[in-house]
Design a protein around this motif. Structure first.
Motif, PDB file in Angstrom:
ATOM      1  N   ILE A 246     -21.429  17.876  15.672  1.00 44.94           N
ATOM      2  CA  ILE A 246     -22.838  18.228  15.463  1.00 44.94           C
ATOM      3  C   ILE A 246     -23.699  17.480  16.466  1.00 44.94           C
ATOM      4  O   ILE A 246     -23.707  16.243  16.500  1.00 44.94           O
ATOM      5  CB  ILE A 246     -23.293  17.879  14.032  1.00 44.94           C
ATOM      6  CG1 ILE A 246     -22.427  18.615  13.003  1.00 44.94           C
ATOM      7  CG2 ILE A 246     -24.765  18.236  13.838  1.00 44.94           C
ATOM      8  CD1 ILE A 246     -22.715  18.210  11.571  1.00 44.94           C
ATOM      9  N   LYS A 247     -24.422  18.222  17.302  1.00 40.98           N
ATOM     10  CA  LYS A 247     -25.364  17.614  18.250  1.00 40.98           C
ATOM     11  C   LYS A 247     -26.706  17.383  17.550  1.00 40.98           C
ATOM     12  O   LYS A 247     -27.078  18.097  16.617  1.00 40.98           O
ATOM     13  CB  LYS A 247     -25.582  18.527  19.466  1.00 40.98           C
ATOM     14  CG  LYS A 247     -24.308  19.030  20.126  1.00 40.98           C
ATOM     15  CD  LYS A 247     -23.457  17.926  20.689  1.00 40.98           C
ATOM     16  CE  LYS A 247     -22.401  18.466  21.644  1.00 40.98           C
ATOM     17  NZ  LYS A 247     -21.513  19.483  21.057  1.00 40.98           N
ATOM     18  N   ASN A 248     -27.428  16.379  17.987  1.00 40.62           N
ATOM     19  CA  ASN A 248     -28.750  16.046  17.437  1.00 40.62           C
ATOM     20  C   ASN A 248     -28.707  15.815  15.926  1.00 40.62           C
ATOM     21  O   ASN A 248     -29.629  16.183  15.204  1.00 40.62           O
ATOM     22  CB  ASN A 248     -29.763  17.149  17.771  1.00 40.62           C
ATOM     23  CG  ASN A 248     -29.960  17.312  19.263  1.00 40.62           C
ATOM     24  OD1 ASN A 248     -30.165  16.342  19.983  1.00 40.62           O
ATOM     25  ND2 ASN A 248     -29.883  18.553  19.741  1.00 40.62           N
ATOM     26  N   ILE A 308     -34.549   3.181   8.376  1.00 34.37           N
ATOM     27  CA  ILE A 308     -34.081   3.189   9.768  1.00 34.37           C
ATOM     28  C   ILE A 308     -33.463   4.555  10.030  1.00 34.37           C
ATOM     29  O   ILE A 308     -32.633   5.029   9.240  1.00 34.37           O
ATOM     30  CB  ILE A 308     -33.030   2.099  10.051  1.00 34.37           C
ATOM     31  CG1 ILE A 308     -33.537   0.725   9.658  1.00 34.37           C
ATOM     32  CG2 ILE A 308     -32.650   2.089  11.525  1.00 34.37           C
ATOM     33  CD1 ILE A 308     -32.506  -0.366   9.867  1.00 34.37           C
ATOM     34  N   THR A 309     -33.861   5.187  11.125  1.00 35.45           N
ATOM     35  CA  THR A 309     -33.350   6.511  11.472  1.00 35.45           C
ATOM     36  C   THR A 309     -32.609   6.458  12.806  1.00 35.45           C
ATOM     37  O   THR A 309     -33.083   5.851  13.759  1.00 35.45           O
ATOM     38  CB  THR A 309     -34.491   7.538  11.562  1.00 35.45           C
ATOM     39  OG1 THR A 309     -35.150   7.625  10.287  1.00 35.45           O
ATOM     40  CG2 THR A 309     -33.963   8.914  11.939  1.00 35.45           C
ATOM     41  N   PHE A 310     -31.444   7.089  12.835  1.00 38.54           N
ATOM     42  CA  PHE A 310     -30.642   7.185  14.056  1.00 38.54           C
ATOM     43  C   PHE A 310     -30.346   8.653  14.343  1.00 38.54           C
ATOM     44  O   PHE A 310     -30.128   9.435  13.415  1.00 38.54           O
ATOM     45  CB  PHE A 310     -29.326   6.421  13.917  1.00 38.54           C
ATOM     46  CG  PHE A 310     -29.476   4.945  13.689  1.00 38.54           C
ATOM     47  CD1 PHE A 310     -29.651   4.075  14.750  1.00 38.54           C
ATOM     48  CD2 PHE A 310     -29.437   4.422  12.400  1.00 38.54           C
ATOM     49  CE1 PHE A 310     -29.778   2.708  14.543  1.00 38.54           C
ATOM     50  CE2 PHE A 310     -29.572   3.059  12.184  1.00 38.54           C
ATOM     51  CZ  PHE A 310     -29.742   2.198  13.259  1.00 38.54           C
ATOM     52  N   THR A 311     -30.310   9.010  15.621  1.00 36.85           N
ATOM     53  CA  THR A 311     -30.023  10.384  16.034  1.00 36.85           C
ATOM     54  C   THR A 311     -28.993  10.374  17.154  1.00 36.85           C
ATOM     55  O   THR A 311     -29.045   9.525  18.053  1.00 36.85           O
ATOM     56  CB  THR A 311     -31.305  11.091  16.516  1.00 36.85           C
ATOM     57  OG1 THR A 311     -32.265  11.099  15.460  1.00 36.85           O
ATOM     58  CG2 THR A 311     -31.012  12.527  16.924  1.00 36.85           C
ATOM     59  N   GLY A 312     -28.058  11.315  17.090  1.00 39.37           N
ATOM     60  CA  GLY A 312     -27.053  11.393  18.144  1.00 39.37           C
ATOM     61  C   GLY A 312     -26.031  12.470  17.855  1.00 39.37           C
ATOM     62  O   GLY A 312     -26.239  13.354  17.022  1.00 39.37           O
ATOM     63  N   THR A 313     -24.899  12.382  18.543  1.00 41.40           N
ATOM     64  CA  THR A 313     -23.796  13.329  18.366  1.00 41.40           C
ATOM     65  C   THR A 313     -22.857  12.812  17.283  1.00 41.40           C
ATOM     66  O   THR A 313     -22.375  11.685  17.362  1.00 41.40           O
ATOM     67  CB  THR A 313     -23.023  13.506  19.685  1.00 41.40           C
ATOM     68  OG1 THR A 313     -23.901  14.069  20.667  1.00 41.40           O
ATOM     69  CG2 THR A 313     -21.834  14.423  19.497  1.00 41.40           C
ATOM     70  N   LYS A 314     -22.608  13.641  16.293  1.00 45.79           N
ATOM     71  CA  LYS A 314     -21.738  13.251  15.171  1.00 45.79           C
ATOM     72  C   LYS A 314     -20.417  14.003  15.253  1.00 45.79           C
ATOM     73  O   LYS A 314     -20.379  15.225  15.261  1.00 45.79           O
ATOM     74  CB  LYS A 314     -22.418  13.543  13.840  1.00 45.79           C
ATOM     75  CG  LYS A 314     -21.568  13.259  12.602  1.00 45.79           C
ATOM     76  CD  LYS A 314     -22.302  13.646  11.345  1.00 45.79           C
ATOM     77  CE  LYS A 314     -21.430  13.505  10.112  1.00 45.79           C
ATOM     78  NZ  LYS A 314     -20.283  14.472  10.145  1.00 45.79           N
ATOM     79  N   MET A 315     -19.325  13.223  15.319  1.00 52.15           N
ATOM     80  CA  MET A 315     -18.001  13.824  15.300  1.00 52.15           C
ATOM     81  C   MET A 315     -17.539  14.027  13.855  1.00 52.15           C
ATOM     82  O   MET A 315     -18.091  13.447  12.941  1.00 52.15           O
ATOM     83  CB  MET A 315     -17.001  12.940  16.045  1.00 52.15           C
ATOM     84  CG  MET A 315     -17.130  12.986  17.549  1.00 52.15           C
ATOM     85  SD  MET A 315     -18.199  11.689  18.164  1.00 52.15           S
ATOM     86  CE  MET A 315     -17.162  10.240  17.935  1.00 52.15           C
ATOM     87  N   GLY A 376     -20.179   7.075  16.010  1.00 49.95           N
ATOM     88  CA  GLY A 376     -20.294   8.523  16.054  1.00 49.95           C
ATOM     89  C   GLY A 376     -19.789   9.251  14.829  1.00 49.95           C
ATOM     90  O   GLY A 376     -19.698  10.483  14.839  1.00 49.95           O
ATOM     91  N   ILE A 377     -19.457   8.520  13.771  1.00 52.18           N
ATOM     92  CA  ILE A 377     -18.925   9.149  12.556  1.00 52.18           C
ATOM     93  C   ILE A 377     -19.685   8.631  11.344  1.00 52.18           C
ATOM     94  O   ILE A 377     -20.023   7.446  11.274  1.00 52.18           O
ATOM     95  CB  ILE A 377     -17.413   8.874  12.414  1.00 52.18           C
ATOM     96  CG1 ILE A 377     -16.645   9.655  13.482  1.00 52.18           C
ATOM     97  CG2 ILE A 377     -16.909   9.231  11.029  1.00 52.18           C
ATOM     98  CD1 ILE A 377     -15.153   9.477  13.436  1.00 52.18           C
ATOM     99  N   ARG A 378     -19.952   9.508  10.395  1.00 51.89           N
ATOM    100  CA  ARG A 378     -20.579   9.124   9.126  1.00 51.89           C
ATOM    101  C   ARG A 378     -19.572   9.411   8.015  1.00 51.89           C
ATOM    102  O   ARG A 378     -19.482  10.507   7.490  1.00 51.89           O
ATOM    103  CB  ARG A 378     -21.874   9.918   8.940  1.00 51.89           C
ATOM    104  CG  ARG A 378     -22.520   9.899   7.572  1.00 51.89           C
ATOM    105  CD  ARG A 378     -22.863   8.527   7.057  1.00 51.89           C
ATOM    106  NE  ARG A 378     -22.388   8.395   5.687  1.00 51.89           N
ATOM    107  CZ  ARG A 378     -21.958   7.271   5.158  1.00 51.89           C
ATOM    108  NH1 ARG A 378     -21.904   6.168   5.876  1.00 51.89           N
ATOM    109  NH2 ARG A 378     -21.547   7.229   3.925  1.00 51.89           N
ATOM    110  N   GLN A 379     -18.758   8.404   7.711  1.00 51.24           N
ATOM    111  CA  GLN A 379     -17.709   8.598   6.712  1.00 51.24           C
ATOM    112  C   GLN A 379     -17.450   7.313   5.936  1.00 51.24           C
ATOM    113  O   GLN A 379     -17.483   6.222   6.498  1.00 51.24           O
ATOM    114  CB  GLN A 379     -16.398   9.049   7.373  1.00 51.24           C
ATOM    115  CG  GLN A 379     -15.272   9.325   6.371  1.00 51.24           C
ATOM    116  CD  GLN A 379     -13.949   9.675   7.033  1.00 51.24           C
ATOM    117  OE1 GLN A 379     -13.787   9.545   8.246  1.00 51.24           O
ATOM    118  NE2 GLN A 379     -12.996  10.126   6.236  1.00 51.24           N
TER     119      GLN A 379
END
Length: 400
Positions: A246-248, A308-315, A376-379
């Motif tokens: 997922i981009k952005n 706190i907010t972060f934005t980027g590419t999520k694998m 790069g991962i939210r798990q």
């Protein structure tokens, strides 16, 4: 862009004729009387690991070809040249305008730098981990520390081959650092990012402890000594072009009330399963779990904001639990990420030519001066806790 006048030797000014219409007869050619000057030096001098920029004055319709000996190095209107070697390179510029071809010879003399460069990170410029079980521990937060204090602590851990380590926390947590020279973009891998990934030889646990971090790179094109927003490009690793990436992606973490009553369950490792609330821009929401192994606050204590907010590419999630052993396992990704493969493995090497712009188009950079890494991962991987990238340094593969 102006031509970088590094060392003025003998200036050779070559004149080209801009051609007009060509007559139908094969033995007639009509030439306009407009003369075009192309300024090119007989020689250029530059230190190794520095970028030489040459921009000849030619019409917009001119086609340029730059060669070092017989090797094509560029077909751009300007040449950006960098070398890790002290040697002299013969340079040939071929210019074609309306079918008229001229060639011009020069040479590039690459000298040894006055002060030796280091292959390792020179300085950490910024550091902000996302909430995680090692936040406020790697590096250690002391009461009253400011953001600047924490950045300095991160610098002491991973810069100048310090052999320490920092944790970036959950998705989006990042570190930014620079080298004392431009890391050259040459054939093959150019630099390596160090993490704490290990491959298991256990009969029970298969795979590796991969916690991939996205890598951004920047070339200091305007020479202002800092990474400007428009200078950042993403290293397109093996997952970049897949539909599961997922981009952005954007996630917001909410500062927890450390005094509230913890919500526990049957899991032996959970100290509070509703610890830090989060919401993302994909409609997802949930809580970061607090485990029994780390009792400190998981929210960066030097940040006074409630979110706190972060934005980027999520694998995609890369850990799965083995139903037979209960162990969380991952094979990691193929290439292109931090903390994804053992430091000794080639899979941990990074090629600058993998860099892409915000539209996913590959870009040609002469080299890079700055690197940004973010988780790069939210798990949540059960008793292992959140997937969080660790960084233990980085170094230039070209500089020995």
């Amino acid at each position: 862009m102006k031509m970088k006048k590094l060392t003025w030797l003998n200036v050779a000014t070559f004149s080209l004729l801009a051609l007009g219409s060509v007559a139908c007869s094969s033995d007639r050619e009509e030439v306009l009387n407009e003369e075009i000057s192309v300024d090119l030096l007989d020689s250029y001098a530059i230190d190794r690991f520095k970028v030489l920029e040459i921009t000849p004055k030619v019409p917009a319709n001119a086609k340029l070809t730059w060669k070092i000996q017989d090797s094509l190095v560029s077909e751009s209107a300007n040449l950006e040249f960098i070398s890790p070697y002290t040697k002299t390179y013969p340079l040939t510029l071929t210019i074609e305008i309306n079918g008229k071809v001229t060639q011009h010879q020069s040479k590039i003399i690459v000298n040894k730098e006055a002060k030796p460069y280091s292959r390792f990170i020179e300085k950490v410029l910024d550091f902000l981990p996302a909430p995680g079980q090692f936040t406020n521990e790697l590096p250690m937060y002391d009461k009253g520390n400011t953001h600047e204090d924490i950045v300095k602590k991160a610098d002491r851990e991973i810069a100048k081959n310090a052999k320490g380590m920092i944790s970036l926390g959950g998705f989006g947590g990042y570190v930014v650092f620079k080298f004392d020279h431009t890391v050259a973009n040459l054939e093959g891998p150019d630099f390596k990012v160090l993490g704490n990934t290990f491959d298991s030889n256990s009969t029970e646990y298969k795979g590796r402890s991969s916690e991939p971090g996205v890598i951004m790179v920047a070339y200091d094109r305007n020479k202002n000594g800092k990474p400007d927003e428009e200078e950042w490009y993403e290293i397109a690793g093996s997952e970049y072009f897949k539909e599961t990436t997922i981009k952005n992606y954007s996630i917001t973490y909410f500062k927890p009330d450390e005094n509230k009553e913890a919500v526990t369950g049957d899991e032996f490792f959970v100290a509070d399963k509703d610890y830090i609330r989060w919401e993302d821009n994909q409609g997802g929401k949930g809580y970061l779990i607090k485990n029994v192994y780390h009792e400190q606050s998981y929210y960066p204590l030097w940040k006074n904001q409630n979110t706190i907010t972060f934005t980027g590419t999520k694998m995609p999630d890369n850990y799965v639990q083995n139903p037979n052993t209960g162990i969380w396992e991952t094979e990691g990704f193929a290439f292109g990420y931090a903390d994804n493969a053992e430091n000794t493995k080639e899979e941990a090497n990074i090629d600058i030519s993998w860099a892409v712009d915000k539209n996913g188009k590959y870009v040609k950079l002469p080299g890079i001066d700055f690197v940004k890494i973010y988780t790069g991962i939210r798990q949540e991987a059960g008793w292992l806790g959140e997937v969080s990238t660790e960084v233990a340094g980085a170094y230039d593969l070209r500089l020995k």
